[in-house]
Design a protein around this motif. Structure first.
Motif, mmCIF file in Angstrom:
data_model
loop_
_atom_site.group_PDB
_atom_site.id
_atom_site.type_symbol
_atom_site.label_atom_id
_atom_site.label_comp_id
_atom_site.label_asym_id
_atom_site.label_seq_id
_atom_site.Cartn_x
_atom_site.Cartn_y
_atom_site.Cartn_z
ATOM 1 N N LEU A 455 0.828 -1.204 0.000
ATOM 2 C CA LEU A 455 0.000 0.000 0.000
ATOM 3 C C LEU A 455 0.863 1.255 0.000
ATOM 4 C CD1 LEU A 455 -3.033 0.682 0.072
ATOM 5 C CD2 LEU A 455 -2.855 0.841 2.559
ATOM 6 N N SER A 456 1.897 1.271 0.828
ATOM 7 C CA SER A 456 2.765 2.444 0.911
ATOM 8 C C SER A 456 3.596 2.645 -0.358
ATOM 9 C CB SER A 456 3.705 2.316 2.114
ATOM 10 O OG SER A 456 4.526 1.158 1.986
ATOM 11 N N ASP A 457 3.794 1.559 -1.122
ATOM 12 C CA ASP A 457 4.546 1.657 -2.369
ATOM 13 C C ASP A 457 3.643 2.050 -3.540
ATOM 14 O OD1 ASP A 457 6.927 1.521 -3.823
ATOM 15 O OD2 ASP A 457 6.558 -0.552 -4.429
ATOM 16 N N GLY A 458 2.364 2.271 -3.263
ATOM 17 C CA GLY A 458 1.434 2.709 -4.303
ATOM 18 C C GLY A 458 1.052 1.632 -5.294
ATOM 19 N N GLN A 459 1.154 0.359 -4.896
ATOM 20 C CA GLN A 459 0.878 -0.723 -5.833
ATOM 21 C C GLN A 459 -0.608 -0.924 -6.107
ATOM 22 O OE1 GLN A 459 3.308 -2.272 -7.577
ATOM 23 N NE2 GLN A 459 4.588 -0.748 -6.540
ATOM 24 N N PHE A 460 -1.487 -0.328 -5.277
ATOM 25 C CA PHE A 460 -2.933 -0.499 -5.456
ATOM 26 C C PHE A 460 -3.592 0.762 -6.016
ATOM 27 C CE2 PHE A 460 -2.382 -3.345 -1.519
ATOM 28 C CZ PHE A 460 -1.913 -4.386 -2.309
ATOM 29 N N ASP A 461 -2.800 1.652 -6.580
ATOM 30 C CA ASP A 461 -3.344 2.930 -7.056
ATOM 31 C C ASP A 461 -4.216 2.782 -8.301
ATOM 32 O OD1 ASP A 461 -1.989 4.052 -4.987
ATOM 33 O OD2 ASP A 461 -0.399 4.962 -6.198
ATOM 34 N N GLU A 462 -4.063 1.690 -9.045
ATOM 35 C CA GLU A 462 -4.769 1.560 -10.320
ATOM 36 C C GLU A 462 -5.891 0.538 -10.293
ATOM 37 O OE1 GLU A 462 -1.903 0.858 -13.374
ATOM 38 O OE2 GLU A 462 -0.678 2.612 -12.848
ATOM 39 N N CYS A 463 -6.270 0.064 -9.106
ATOM 40 C CA CYS A 463 -7.404 -0.860 -8.989
ATOM 41 C C CYS A 463 -8.382 -0.314 -7.952
ATOM 42 C CB CYS A 463 -6.945 -2.268 -8.609
ATOM 43 S SG CYS A 463 -6.149 -2.383 -6.991
ATOM 44 N N ASP A 464 -9.580 -0.877 -7.930
ATOM 45 C CA ASP A 464 -10.644 -0.335 -7.091
ATOM 46 C C ASP A 464 -10.776 -1.060 -5.754
ATOM 47 O OD1 ASP A 464 -11.489 -2.705 -8.122
ATOM 48 O OD2 ASP A 464 -13.465 -2.008 -8.767
ATOM 49 N N ILE A 465 -9.687 -1.598 -5.237
ATOM 50 C CA ILE A 465 -9.747 -2.266 -3.944
ATOM 51 C C ILE A 465 -9.852 -1.234 -2.831
ATOM 52 C CG2 ILE A 465 -7.243 -2.358 -3.516
ATOM 53 C CD1 ILE A 465 -7.746 -5.286 -2.551
ATOM 54 N N THR A 466 -10.632 -1.545 -1.800
ATOM 55 C CA THR A 466 -10.873 -0.625 -0.699
ATOM 56 C C THR A 466 -10.162 -1.101 0.566
ATOM 57 O OG1 THR A 466 -12.878 -1.784 0.027
ATOM 58 C CG2 THR A 466 -13.132 -0.060 -1.672
ATOM 59 N N MET A 467 -10.109 -0.225 1.559
ATOM 60 C CA MET A 467 -9.499 -0.597 2.832
ATOM 61 C C MET A 467 -10.299 -1.714 3.508
ATOM 62 S SD MET A 467 -6.800 1.165 2.991
ATOM 63 C CE MET A 467 -6.311 0.780 4.666
ATOM 64 N N ARG A 468 -11.609 -1.689 3.323
ATOM 65 C CA ARG A 468 -12.441 -2.765 3.878
ATOM 66 C C ARG A 468 -12.093 -4.093 3.215
ATOM 67 N NH1 ARG A 468 -17.254 -5.326 2.668
ATOM 68 N NH2 ARG A 468 -18.452 -6.021 4.488
ATOM 69 N N ASP A 469 -11.904 -4.072 1.891
ATOM 70 C CA ASP A 469 -11.490 -5.290 1.188
ATOM 71 C C ASP A 469 -10.165 -5.813 1.723
ATOM 72 O OD1 ASP A 469 -13.727 -5.168 -0.439
ATOM 73 O OD2 ASP A 469 -12.697 -4.079 -2.035
ATOM 74 N N LEU A 470 -9.230 -4.916 1.944
ATOM 75 C CA LEU A 470 -7.918 -5.333 2.448
ATOM 76 C C LEU A 470 -8.020 -5.954 3.832
ATOM 77 C CD1 LEU A 470 -5.727 -2.309 1.276
ATOM 78 C CD2 LEU A 470 -5.793 -4.615 0.293
ATOM 79 N N LYS A 471 -8.892 -5.409 4.678
ATOM 80 C CA LYS A 471 -9.073 -5.962 6.021
ATOM 81 C C LYS A 471 -9.695 -7.353 5.957
ATOM 82 C CE LYS A 471 -9.339 -6.276 10.466
ATOM 83 N NZ LYS A 471 -8.121 -6.684 11.218
#
Length: 524
Positions: A455-471
């Motif tokens: 997340l800190s490396d910006g690897q999820f910037d181009e997809c629609d995943i949410t923080m809830r999904d990550l949890k």
């Protein structure tokens, strides 16, 4: 169609850059789409126009226009994911137009019983396999409403008879059964069974309408005429399954669509690429199996496509088969190979497995959707080991470009590819950092750190995943990881094992002594 997708992507990019001021092109596209669909449906439903008055045509145009407007809004709001590519939209339009055209021909020839010759179960089966059950169910009622209107317009006096209504309902029951029974398709043969069941449902509905007096066969329920129509219903269902079995592979190839059946075929361990990976890179093969378990659990927790994720995971490291000895999971002494190279050359070999994986996938004609897993599982992250090694070896304060040690990307384009990126990092680093049984708290922190790294490396910037999904994915992967590193009971040693071992040793010594004595006697 690739050209259309390219133009569409450029248009969306232009609209995004222009901000709110670009709403008018969107509305123009929306209006053109609405007008085109309305005109096409009007032609399919009411052609030839000479049978309808100007007032009737005006009313029909208003009804169809309003229905198309509401339907397009519904798709845009609730089912846009099913029509996310130009190819899927084009195929959908062709299927709907083909069904309405077939209905026009059949009902125009025989308004009462011509409904039974409309291949609606076939189109329902194709919609279900290509898209999904919910999408097909949403459109079943709309299609039959349009066909009912079409039948009313085709009726000689403008009156829909009871027999025509019964025929339409028989066809509707078969189409509905086709959609509901199209589940757990483990093979293409299952489609023929679905068609058979749909035919049985249609035949049963026909008998029921005959008993109610809506279907009037010559001679009653047990007549040859009734038997003929029951046979037509059964043949209709079976033909839908047989034709779908042959037609679906053609649609997959022509429109680049990946169906559940195709994914199940790719998941089979007998696939040539998976067998080759097991032979050339056995460590990578086992790595993909473990990652597939983690990624599937995470994607299933967020309501994503777990089957697609599993298949994409199985093929995400194809490029490692080119030079398997440079990857630790295949060669424990791979460090010896890299010690003879510069950090830049080692990084080039590691980074190249993504590009080579895409090339192998295309050579073997794997679905393009799997390429997101091949390129996205590393995204644009860096090979930190060799980057730090290069900085340590740099002389006279020479600057080392980090870009030389980053994967080319692109970053994950879907939630499924993003979850794979996390699972891949967890499994790979887990083999190096986790040793022996671990507590759930340790696993939770380990997975959470992997997510934060991506997340800190910006690897999820181009997809629609949410923080809830990550949890949700984190919790699911922790459970899967705990089961992989579960505690084992240490079995106590057999107290009689030492005694048995000594007895066996004494027995062996005695046997050898007897052999020596026998040899000595024979030589004297």
């Amino acid at each position: 169609m690739d050209r259309l997708e390219l133009i569409e992507n450029r248009l969306h990019t232009s609209l995004a850059r222009n901000g709110e001021g670009a709403n008018w092109p969107r509305r123009a596209i929306w209006i053109v789409t609405w007008a085109s669909v309305t005109g096409a449906l009007l032609g399919l439903l009411a052609f030839p126009f000479k049978h309808n008055s100007v007032a009737a045509m005006g009313g029909l145009t208003a009804v169809i226009g309003a229905a198309v407007f509401l339907f397009l809004r519904y798709i845009a709001r609730f089912r846009s994911g099913n029509l996310d590519t130009t190819r899927k939209r084009l195929l959908y339009v062709l299927l709907i137009a083909a069904q309405l055209f077939a209905a026009r021909l059949c009902v125009g020839y025989e308004p009462a019983r011509g409904w039974l010759f409309i291949p609606a179960p076939l189109f329902a089966l194709l919609l279900t396999v290509v898209y999904n059950q919910r999408f097909a169910l949403d459109h079943l009622a709309v299609l039959f409403a349009l066909m009912a209107m079409q039948g009313a317009l085709a009726a000689p006096v403008g009156v829909v008879t009871a027999e025509a209504t019964a025929s339409l309902l028989v066809l509707f029951s078969g189409s509905l059964a086709t959609i509901l029974l199209t589940r757990n398709l483990r093979s293409r043969v299952r489609l023929v069974k679905v068609g058979l069941y749909a035919g049985l449902v249609m035949a049963g509905a026909m008998v029921a309408f005959e008993l109610m007096g809506f279907w009037k066969s010559e001679g009653g329920l047990f007549s040859l005429d009734m038997l003929k129509w029951v046979g037509i219903a059964l043949a209709h269902g079976i033909a839908a399954g047989v034709i779908a079995t042959s037609l679906i592979p053609i649609l997959e190839l022509a429109f680049g669509i990946v169906t559940e059946i195709r994914l199940l075929e790719l998941e089979d361990g007998n696939h040539p690429l998976l067998k080759l990976m097991l032979e050339r890179a056995p460590g990578t093969y086992m790595h993909t199996q473990n990652v597939a378990r983690l990624a599937s659990a995470g994607v299933e927790a967020i309501g994503g496509n777990a089957l697609l994720t599993r298949v994409g995971t199985l093929f995400h490291d194809l490029g490692k088969m080119v030079r398997p000895e440079y990857f630790t999971e295949n060669e424990p002494n791979s460090k010896l190979y890299h010690d003879r190279l510069t950090p830049q050359m080692s990084a080039m070999i590691i980074l190249s497995h993504v590009k080579e994986g895409v090339e192998i996938a295309r050579q073997h004609k794997l679905p393009r959707v799997l390429e997101d897993f091949i390129t996205g599982h590393h995204g644009t992250s860096s090979v930190k080991y060799f980057y730090h090694k290069a900085k340590m070896q740099a002389t006279n304060g020479a600057h080392v470009e980090e870009s030389q040690f980053r994967y080319p990307g692109p970053k994950p384009q879907s939630r499924e590819a993003a979850i794979l990126a996390i699972a891949d990092l967890v499994e790979a680093s887990g083999r190096a950092k986790l040793d022996g049984p671990q507590t759930p708290a340790t696993m939770q922190k380990f997975v959470h750190d992997a997510i934060m790294t991506k997340l800190s490396d910006g690897q999820f910037d181009e997809c629609d995943i949410t923080m809830r999904d990550l949890k949700l994915a984190e919790d699911a992967m922790v459970k899967a990881l705990v089961s992989m590193y579960h505690h084992r009971i240490k079995y106590p040693d057999d107290p009689d094992a030492r005694i048995k071992k000594l007895a066996m040793m004494e027995k062996e010594e005695y046997r050898k002594e007897l052999a020596k004595r026998k040899e000595k006697i024979l030589t004297q």
